[in-house]
Design an enzyme around this catalytic site. Structure first.
Site, mmCIF file in Angstrom:
data_model
loop_
_atom_site.group_PDB
_atom_site.id
_atom_site.type_symbol
_atom_site.label_atom_id
_atom_site.label_comp_id
_atom_site.label_asym_id
_atom_site.label_seq_id
_atom_site.Cartn_x
_atom_site.Cartn_y
_atom_site.Cartn_z
ATOM 1 C CB CYS A 1 -21.775 -22.967 -1.283
ATOM 2 S SG CYS A 1 -22.585 -21.384 -1.014
ATOM 3 C CG ASP B 1 20.927 -28.151 3.076
ATOM 4 O OD1 ASP B 1 22.017 -27.654 2.748
ATOM 5 O OD2 ASP B 1 20.768 -29.362 3.281
ATOM 6 C CG ASP C 1 20.196 -30.237 7.040
ATOM 7 O OD1 ASP C 1 19.840 -29.072 6.774
ATOM 8 O OD2 ASP C 1 21.333 -30.523 7.434
ATOM 9 C CB CYS D 1 -20.755 -20.076 3.535
ATOM 10 S SG CYS D 1 -22.405 -20.734 3.306
ATOM 11 C CG ASP E 1 22.737 -32.688 1.577
ATOM 12 O OD1 ASP E 1 23.830 -32.659 0.997
ATOM 13 O OD2 ASP E 1 22.616 -32.627 2.809
#
Length: 808
Positions: free
Chosen positions: A3, A688, A684, A6, A486
């Site tokens: 949980c 960019d 890309d 922990c 782009d």
């Protein structure tokens, strides 16, 4: 780890170590990553500290670059002492007869190392599973054994308590006492040091403490009741051993089932499972082909891909023709044609043809590994919703303890004042209600609400070619208001074809040779198209020096004939030259101008085509009320032709953009309103990068099948560059549908998280009310309260896993 308590315990414990920084933890993966200052401490010190303060059993996961596990001809410690061949950087002992060799693959290949590196050939050790999955399986196996033992010990206690047996109460209760004691010590015993250490060292009140308090109370009450029975004054409730044993057993069953579901979910999105284990290696002249372990592939190898088999690693096709199913890596549902010169990706499935492939990336450093690394990075990151869950969970256990005390006091008061019971009878009844409240509540569902969805969603995205590098990007993508795109390689195919080349001078061959020498090594779509066209004309490149690319503008270099430049007309100051004007406005083209010493020497006219999926993807974004913008470095007519076809308003289109222009445009959108819209930029990953960083969500597009020699909108970007770029999301194929998929997957993931939070709240509210006896005539018996873990966690796990079952 069961949980969020922990995970909090782990974070606080590791955070207290001076040598640890940049800590990341994952509840679902049961994993921690951090930077270690070796001047202040070692890994061994950290593991020792964790063992002392948390009771966690930790295992170090080593990633030393290129490694190979072998079986030593003698004992591993003696093997390490032998002289190491050139290229070996480290040897680690794994076991009595096994060792891990780290090596430099550029210096020595894995196969040469194993077959000829030592005096005798070595044997490969059995392939080890993913360390995280292996550790999870070990934990699951141990928990399964403990759960089975608990069941076997509990069943006789239940029979003795509930079966219509002859009256031998003291004998039966004595046997129940013995069995219940074993369950409490052996099965529930490990909870005690965990709870106490969490309280002392980490100052965390976690679920284990509730288990300790409730099971201890039930067991002690049973022992006291048994004492009264032996003394001849039995309590009205009789003995209670079935309650304590069944409580522990149901808790173990719940945790085992929840752990099993989490483990299966993690295994289902294990990217490394796509990696084939063998490859058909093409032999030297005069030698037959042979099947080898894929781990033994090395640079320079050529392998055969037979029909209907997985491709063992990334490579370039030398000969053959086939169609390859790349859906597992790129999300592309249609088979992709492969021929000589095509790039192939590890883990993709070959069709009916046979391919001869030259290796370009080693197993362990190929596309599969790159994707797995980015997916793991996302799993270890935490969205803002996780911080909310952690904050709620931090108050959960103290609130439950307070409600338990209130329940105990109220039921004593009700018993004495309303039901006119004795103090002893009221106390007995109050204890049963308090025990039920303690154990029926469960913070595990809250702790798993977010990370379980993140793990599944990032895996599902990776299978569809959409890789979220951070959990934050998955969390916010569904709120996208603006998508900035782009043009080349995203809206269009990015496969430019040369329409015409016009030279303005006497020596056209010399000019063409200089142009080829300038652009032939530049991996930009324009340069690639020009170079391919000139080579087909039989032109050879002239040596050009000092070549430099200028993002968004062009490329320049020097030659004996003067300064060479190739780029757009605006950069070269040729916009007023009639030779650079668009010849046919109805059929706009991309124009490259080439100058020598600032004199226009040639123009190259190229055209591109719209991707077939672009119109439908743009329509899908509009249906989600997302505004689409287009930025491009191309000239105005070429850009407008595309955007007009897609009905994108001119006000949302910018042509002739430099990287700085794109960054400024994106930043302007992000900061345009007080409400801070969510802006997604798709580029890309190299030119960019500034715009990617400025956007709320940066999306980098990469053609993972490109080897950099063919056309494509983003062939200049390798998967490794994308992995380390400014992007938050990576699309493994240059297709706008990936943007739609990212937004849709984000929306579905956030819906799952919202459902998980709602379910956790509803379950805990009604479970506590039922356990506390608020509904009087309807309550949860204390012995069945342990089912709470199972009932609360399973819907959370199923909701997350359901992401895999939904229609793509």
């Amino acid at each position: 780890m069961t949980c969020t308590g922990c995970e909090t315990k782990l974070q606080r414990t590791l955070g207290a170590v001076a040598s640890v920084s940049n800590l990341k933890t994952s509840l679902v993966l049961a994993r921690a990553e951090f930077d270690l200052d070796t001047k202040c401490g070692s890994v061994a010190d950290v593991l020792k500290h964790l063992d002392r303060t948390t009771e966690f059993k930790c295992e170090r996961v080593e990633q030393l670059g290129s490694t190979i596990d072998i079986i030593a001809p003698n004992e591993a410690p003696d093997f390490v002492k032998q002289p190491w061949p050139e290229g070996v950087t480290d040897i680690t002992v794994l076991g009595k007869n096994t060792a891990r060799i780290a090596y430099e693959p550029e210096v020595v290949g894995a196969r040469d190392l194993v077959e000829r590196g030592w005096n005798e050939p070595l044997k490969l050790a059995p392939l080890q599973p993913d360390p995280s999955i292996a550790a999870g399986n070990n934990h699951l196996r141990n928990m399964g054994y403990m759960t089975l033992i608990s069941i076997l010990l509990t069943v006789p206690v239940l029979v003795l308590a509930w079966a219509p047996l002859p009256e031998k109460e003291i004998q039966y209760n004595s046997a129940s006492l013995a069995l219940a004691t074993v369950v409490q010590v052996v099965i529930a015993g490990p909870f005690y040091p965990k709870a106490l250490k969490a309280l002392v060292f980490s100052r965390v009140i976690e679920m284990d403490l509730l288990i300790v308090l409730s099971t201890s109370a039930a067991y002690v009450f049973s022992v006291v009741s048994f004492g009264y029975l032996v003394a001849g004054t039995p309590l009205s409730t009789g003995s209670f051993f079935e309650t304590s044993t069944l409580l522990v057993t149901l808790i173990m069953v719940g945790r085992f089932v929840a752990a099993l579901a989490r483990q299966k979910a993690v295994e289902s999105i294990a990217i490394h499972s796509l990696q084939p284990t063998t490859a058909v290696l093409i032999g030297e002249p005069g030698e037959a082909d042979r099947e080898v372990d894929a781990r033994l592939l090395q640079f320079g190898d050529t392998f055969r891909v037979v029909p209907e088999s997985r491709i063992p690693t990334d490579g370039t096709v030398l000969s053959g023709f086939s169609e390859v199913d790349e859906s597992t890596i790129t999300g592309e549902s249609r088979p992709v044609e492969k021929h000589a010169g095509s790039a192939v990706i590890a883990g993709t499935i070959n069709g009916s043809g046979t391919l001869i492939v030259r290796l370009t990336r080693l197993p362990g450093a190929n596309t599969i590994d790159m994707i797995a690394e980015m997916v793991d990075e996302a799993k270890l990151s935490k969205p803002k919703l996780q911080h909310l869950a952690d904050r709620v969970a931090s108050y959960f256990v103290p609130v439950i303890v307070a409600l338990t005390i209130v329940t105990f006091v109220v039921w004593i008061a009700v018993g004495v004042a309303v039901r006119h019971q004795s103090g002893a009878e009221s106390a007995i009844q109050a204890i049963t209600y308090a025990i039920t409240v303690l154990i029926v509540s469960c913070p595990c569902a809250i702790g798993l609400a977010v990370p379980m969805v993140i793990v599944i969603a990032t895996g599902v995205g990776a299978e569809r070619g959409v890789i979220f590098k951070t959990a934050q990007s998955l969390e916010v993508a569904y709120r996208t208001t603006h998508v900035v795109l782009d043009k080349t390689g995203t809206l269009t195919e990015g496969k430019l074809s040369v329409v015409a080349v016009d030279f303005y001078g006497n020596d056209k061959t010399a000019a063409a040779s200089l142009l080829l020498g300038l652009v032939h090594n530049i991996k930009h779509p324009v340069s690639i198209a020009v170079a391919a066209h000139l080579r087909l004309q039989g032109i050879s490149p002239t040596a050009v020096n000092n070549i430099k690319t200028l993002p968004g503008l062009g490329v320049q270099g020097t030659a004996p004939s003067g300064l060479l430049r190739a780029g757009n007309a605006r950069w070269l100051g040729l916009t007023s030259d009639s030779r650079t004007q668009q010849s046919s406005p109805s059929q706009p083209h991309t124009l490259l101008c080439f100058t020598i010493s600032d004199t226009l020497t040639a123009t190259v006219t190229m055209t591109d085509t719209l991707r077939p999926t672009t119109p439908s993807a743009i329509a899908a974004l509009r249906r989600r009320n997302i505004t689409v913008h287009v930025l491009s470095g191309d000239d105005e007519p070429a850009v407008r032709a595309v955007t007009d076809a897609l009905a994108i308003p001119p006000a949302l289109v910018r042509a002739r953009c430099t990287p700085a222009d794109k960054q400024a445009y994106v930043a302007g959108l992000v900061n345009a309103h007080t409400l801070r819209p969510v802006v997604m930029f798709c580029g890309d990953g190299t030119n960019d990068a500034p715009a990617l960083a400025a956007a709320t969500v940066g999306v980098a597009v990469v053609d993972s099948a490109s080897d950099g020699t063919g056309a494509g909108g983003n062939v200049s970007v390798t998967t490794a560059e994308i992995a380390s770029s400014a992007a938050d999301v990576v699309l493994m194929r240059p297709d706008l549908e990936g943007v739609v998929a990212a937004v849709e997957l984000s929306r579905r993931a956030v819906r799952r998280i919202a459902f998980n939070f709602a379910w956790s709240f509803v379950y805990n509210l009604f479970a506590v009310l039922l356990a506390a006896g608020v509904f009087v005539n309807v309550r949860i018996p204390p012995q069945f309260a342990g089912l709470g873990e199972l009932v609360s966690v399973l819907p959370v796990v199923v909701a997350a896993v359901a992401l895999r079952w939904e229609r793509a």
